[in-house]
Motif scaffolding. Structure first.
Motif, PDB file in Angstrom:
ATOM      1  N   CYS A  87       0.896  -1.341  -0.248  1.00 19.66           N
ATOM      2  CA  CYS A  87      -0.105  -0.092  -0.020  1.00 19.66           C
ATOM      3  C   CYS A  87       0.985   1.133  -0.092  1.00 19.66           C
ATOM      4  O   CYS A  87       0.529   2.230  -0.660  1.00 19.66           O
ATOM      5  CB  CYS A  87      -0.859  -0.058   1.275  1.00 19.66           C
ATOM      6  SG  CYS A  87      -2.285  -1.120   1.248  1.00 19.66           S
ATOM      7  N   THR A 122       6.099   6.167  -1.136  1.00 19.18           N
ATOM      8  CA  THR A 122       5.696   7.313  -1.824  1.00 19.18           C
ATOM      9  C   THR A 122       4.273   7.236  -1.707  1.00 19.18           C
ATOM     10  O   THR A 122       3.234   8.094  -1.936  1.00 19.18           O
ATOM     11  CB  THR A 122       6.157   7.562  -3.057  1.00 19.18           C
ATOM     12  OG1 THR A 122       5.876   6.443  -4.088  1.00 19.18           O
ATOM     13  CG2 THR A 122       7.396   7.997  -3.422  1.00 19.18           C
ATOM     14  N   GLY A 123       3.495   6.110  -1.597  1.00 22.24           N
ATOM     15  CA  GLY A 123       2.094   5.781  -1.205  1.00 22.24           C
ATOM     16  C   GLY A 123       1.522   5.809  -2.317  1.00 22.24           C
ATOM     17  O   GLY A 123       1.965   5.697  -3.568  1.00 22.24           O
ATOM     18  N   LEU A 124       0.160   6.003  -2.449  1.00 21.83           N
ATOM     19  CA  LEU A 124      -0.915   6.177  -3.662  1.00 21.83           C
ATOM     20  C   LEU A 124      -1.695   7.054  -3.321  1.00 21.83           C
ATOM     21  O   LEU A 124      -2.993   7.137  -2.950  1.00 21.83           O
ATOM     22  CB  LEU A 124      -1.449   4.594  -3.851  1.00 21.83           C
ATOM     23  CG  LEU A 124      -2.554   4.768  -4.847  1.00 21.83           C
ATOM     24  CD1 LEU A 124      -1.719   4.739  -6.265  1.00 21.83           C
ATOM     25  CD2 LEU A 124      -3.276   3.469  -4.968  1.00 21.83           C
ATOM     26  N   LYS A 125      -1.216   8.421  -3.876  1.00 18.77           N
ATOM     27  CA  LYS A 125      -2.120   9.611  -3.731  1.00 18.77           C
ATOM     28  C   LYS A 125      -3.027   9.793  -2.568  1.00 18.77           C
ATOM     29  O   LYS A 125      -2.150   9.563  -1.359  1.00 18.77           O
ATOM     30  CB  LYS A 125      -3.095   9.582  -4.998  1.00 18.77           C
ATOM     31  CG  LYS A 125      -2.395   9.798  -6.353  1.00 18.77           C
ATOM     32  CD  LYS A 125      -1.655  11.297  -6.462  1.00 18.77           C
ATOM     33  CE  LYS A 125      -0.704  11.422  -7.643  1.00 18.77           C
ATOM     34  NZ  LYS A 125      -1.334  12.008  -8.691  1.00 18.77           N
ATOM     35  N   ASN A 126      -4.139  10.144  -2.698  1.00 16.22           N
ATOM     36  CA  ASN A 126      -4.710  10.180  -1.519  1.00 16.22           C
ATOM     37  C   ASN A 126      -5.598   9.195  -1.071  1.00 16.22           C
ATOM     38  O   ASN A 126      -6.759   9.157  -0.415  1.00 16.22           O
ATOM     39  CB  ASN A 126      -5.903  11.513  -1.642  1.00 16.22           C
ATOM     40  CG  ASN A 126      -6.633  12.052  -0.577  1.00 16.22           C
ATOM     41  OD1 ASN A 126      -5.754  11.767   0.519  1.00 16.22           O
ATOM     42  ND2 ASN A 126      -7.525  13.102  -0.563  1.00 16.22           N
ATOM     43  N   MET A 137       3.947   1.614  -0.950  1.00 15.66           N
ATOM     44  CA  MET A 137       5.042   1.417  -1.988  1.00 15.66           C
ATOM     45  C   MET A 137       6.234   1.262  -1.400  1.00 15.66           C
ATOM     46  O   MET A 137       6.891   1.627  -0.340  1.00 15.66           O
ATOM     47  CB  MET A 137       5.130   2.894  -2.921  1.00 15.66           C
ATOM     48  CG  MET A 137       3.444   2.884  -3.627  1.00 15.66           C
ATOM     49  SD  MET A 137       3.082   1.783  -4.735  1.00 15.66           S
ATOM     50  CE  MET A 137       1.248   1.822  -4.426  1.00 15.66           C
ATOM     51  N   TYR A 163      -3.548   5.713  -0.143  1.00 14.25           N
ATOM     52  CA  TYR A 163      -2.991   5.464   0.757  1.00 14.25           C
ATOM     53  C   TYR A 163      -1.767   6.224   1.107  1.00 14.25           C
ATOM     54  O   TYR A 163      -0.884   6.672   0.352  1.00 14.25           O
ATOM     55  CB  TYR A 163      -2.202   4.076   0.342  1.00 14.25           C
ATOM     56  CG  TYR A 163      -3.255   3.056   0.257  1.00 14.25           C
ATOM     57  CD1 TYR A 163      -3.967   2.495   1.176  1.00 14.25           C
ATOM     58  CD2 TYR A 163      -3.420   2.251  -1.158  1.00 14.25           C
ATOM     59  CE1 TYR A 163      -5.053   1.481   0.951  1.00 14.25           C
ATOM     60  CE2 TYR A 163      -4.543   1.202  -1.348  1.00 14.25           C
ATOM     61  CZ  TYR A 163      -5.120   1.011  -0.260  1.00 14.25           C
ATOM     62  OH  TYR A 163      -6.297  -0.060  -0.603  1.00 14.25           O
TER      63      TYR A 163
END
Lengths: 207, 127
Positions: free
Chosen positions: B36, B42-46, B38, B48
């Motif tokens: 989730c 860096t995550g996934l936008k808004n 990454m 995760y």
């Protein structure tokens, strides 16, 4: 000696030219029998609802090249990574009106059009450029198979189903022309090249 | 000469250790968190949240060890999968993930094990 070097140079030029060759992308999949005739594999008819509540069939996509994946928003395993790669593709072709992205949900119960709309908003993407489609679950399993994605009910999986994270490139004639493993970021640069190649092919044909 | 060589060796050892201080923490991060948040944080936008850009984490006012053990849910409307906890991870494992995040992603000082134990006790009382 000089001759020898220029010969080598010639060969190296020849080899490097070959890597950017003009052979078109293949049509992936086994041929199908339609009315007793053998035809190339193609994506069958489908009808889904997008995040705007609009019906989307193949017809709406006929004028576009689209990049497809199968996912669900509550997926805790591979989907976020696949989505991240889809975002990279989105960013790359955001301004190209010929390209659309299509994400089919495998969990229509929870992924209602409203929920998918919120998801798209959280991703910060354009609702007309990137379609999030929900429809009947079994039909989606079958459609996934036509996209060479395996999806099935799996009681051992965290959410009761399992699937592979392929990202597919479909052309204007419903043929699958390329794919990438969405779980592997290293696969994406080549896939972006494949999309460019297909766009070029279409452009050349239109002339 | 012998001394010089061994000191170079030592320096090399120290440098290579510094580069990868939290090997177990990194391995655990990749196994439990990266799908989730990454691999690069860096995550996934808004959907995760990113770890490397997280102001909350940087502020130090967030009990990260507890979030790893018991999960974390902040949103009123859950968009992606909720962050589940990993109660099976030991204190040492959680400490290594926490410090991998603080040291490698946030470029902050690692946390002492005593502080992490204290953080974990703070939330175990409420659970």
């Amino acid at each position: 000696m000089n001759k020898y070097i220029s010969f080598l140079l010639l060969i190296s030029i020849f080899i490097s030219c070959k890597s950017t060759d003009n052979t078109p992308l293949p049509i992936i999949g086994k041929k199908k029998m339609v009315d007793g005739k053998e035809v190339d594999h193609f994506i069958p008819d489908f009808s889904y609802t997008d995040q705007n509540g609009k019906t989307v069939t193949n017809k709406q996509l006929d004028d576009y090249v689209y990049v497809a994946d199968f996912f669900y928003t509550f997926c805790p395993t591979i989907c976020p990574t696949v989505m991240k790669q889809m975002l990279t593709i989105y960013d790359e072709f955001e301004s190209n009106p010929k390209v659309k992205l299509v994400s089919f949900t495998l969990d229509p119960k929870r992924d209602t059009p409203e929920h998918l709309k919120q998801y798209a908003e959280n991703l910060g993407v354009d609702h007309d450029k990137w379609l999030f489609l929900s429809g009947e679950k079994d039909a989606t399993y079958d459609l996934a198979e036509e996209h060479f994605v395996v999806a099935y009910d799996d009681p051992d999986s965290p959410d009761g189903f399992n699937h592979s994270g392929k990202i597919l490139l479909v052309d204007q004639n419903r043929h699958v022309r390329a794919f990438a493993e969405g779980t592997d970021p290293d696969d994406i640069p080549d896939f972006l090249d494949d999309i460019r190649k297909l766009l070029k092919e279409i452009e050349t044909k239109a002339k | 000469m012998k001394l010089k060589l061994s000191s170079i060796l030592l320096l090399f050892l120290v440098l290579s250790c510094n580069d990868h201080q939290y090997v177990q923490g990194e391995a655990l991060y990749q196994a439990y968190c990266s799908s989730c948040h990454m691999a690069d944080g860096t995550g996934l936008k808004n959907v995760y949240p990113s770890i490397i850009y997280s102001a909350t984490l940087k502020s130090g006012n967030f009990n990260l060890p507890c979030a790893i053990r018991y999960g974390h849910q902040k949103r009123e409307v859950q968009i992606g999968a909720a962050m589940e906890g990993y109660p099976k991870l030991s204190d040492v494992e959680i400490s290594n993930i926490t410090n991998f995040i603080y040291y490698d992603f946030l470029e902050q000082k690692p946390m002492s094990f005593t502080k992490i134990k204290k953080d974990l006790t703070a939330c175990s009382a409420g659970k």
